[in-house]
Design a protein around this motif. Structure first.
Motif, PDB file in Angstrom:
ATOM      1  N   LEU A 133       0.649  -1.217   0.171  1.00 47.70           N
ATOM      2  CA  LEU A 133       0.046  -0.276  -0.451  1.00 47.70           C
ATOM      3  C   LEU A 133       0.686   1.232   0.068  1.00 47.70           C
ATOM      4  O   LEU A 133       0.520   2.061  -0.630  1.00 47.70           O
ATOM      5  N   LYS A 134       2.357   1.510   1.203  1.00 47.00           N
ATOM      6  CA  LYS A 134       2.553   2.561   0.622  1.00 47.00           C
ATOM      7  C   LYS A 134       3.475   2.473  -0.758  1.00 47.00           C
ATOM      8  O   LYS A 134       3.600   4.223  -1.241  1.00 47.00           O
ATOM      9  N   GLU A 135       3.414   1.206  -1.142  1.00 47.40           N
ATOM     10  CA  GLU A 135       4.113   1.631  -2.644  1.00 47.40           C
ATOM     11  C   GLU A 135       3.882   2.826  -3.703  1.00 47.40           C
ATOM     12  O   GLU A 135       4.139   2.975  -4.801  1.00 47.40           O
ATOM     13  N   ILE A 136       1.893   2.127  -3.243  1.00 47.90           N
ATOM     14  CA  ILE A 136       1.279   2.808  -4.668  1.00 47.90           C
ATOM     15  C   ILE A 136       0.905   3.944  -3.884  1.00 47.90           C
ATOM     16  O   ILE A 136      -0.099   4.990  -4.612  1.00 47.90           O
ATOM     17  N   GLY A 137       1.604   4.695  -2.645  1.00 52.35           N
ATOM     18  CA  GLY A 137       0.785   5.639  -2.021  1.00 52.35           C
ATOM     19  C   GLY A 137      -0.239   5.746  -0.877  1.00 52.35           C
ATOM     20  O   GLY A 137      -0.185   6.877  -1.219  1.00 52.35           O
ATOM     21  N   ALA A 138      -0.638   5.368  -0.699  1.00 52.92           N
ATOM     22  CA  ALA A 138      -1.671   4.639   0.696  1.00 52.92           C
ATOM     23  C   ALA A 138      -0.752   4.500   1.735  1.00 52.92           C
ATOM     24  O   ALA A 138      -0.107   3.353   2.176  1.00 52.92           O
ATOM     25  N   ALA A 139      -1.640   4.788   3.173  1.00 57.92           N
ATOM     26  CA  ALA A 139      -1.873   3.966   4.186  1.00 57.92           C
ATOM     27  C   ALA A 139      -2.610   3.024   4.875  1.00 57.92           C
ATOM     28  O   ALA A 139      -3.612   3.696   4.959  1.00 57.92           O
TER      29      ALA A 139
END
Length: 66
Positions: free
Chosen positions: A24-30
């Motif tokens: 998720l972090k890699e796609i810009g989400a937390a």
């Protein structure tokens, strides 16, 4: 920012938590994973990311979003 809670099947350990949160972090989400509740709470900018992209990122890690 938007918050969604997704039910996710197949998570069983801390590695699962790390795998999903990293994806998720890699796609810009937390993301915050709740192993016991079999869910992931996701915070994201709805102008830059869709729920479909979030589900795909989780499913690409080998888990099922239901």
């Amino acid at each position: 920012m938007k918050n969604v809670t997704l039910k996710v099947e197949g998570m069983s350990c801390n590695h699962c938590v790390q795998s999903i949160e990293k994806a998720l972090k890699e796609i810009g989400a937390a993301g915050k994973v709740d192993l016991a509740g079999k869910s992931v709470e996701v915070t994201f900018d709805e102008n830059n990311l869709t729920e479909a992209a979030i589900k795909e990122a989780i499913e690409d890690q080998g888990y099922d979003v239901v």
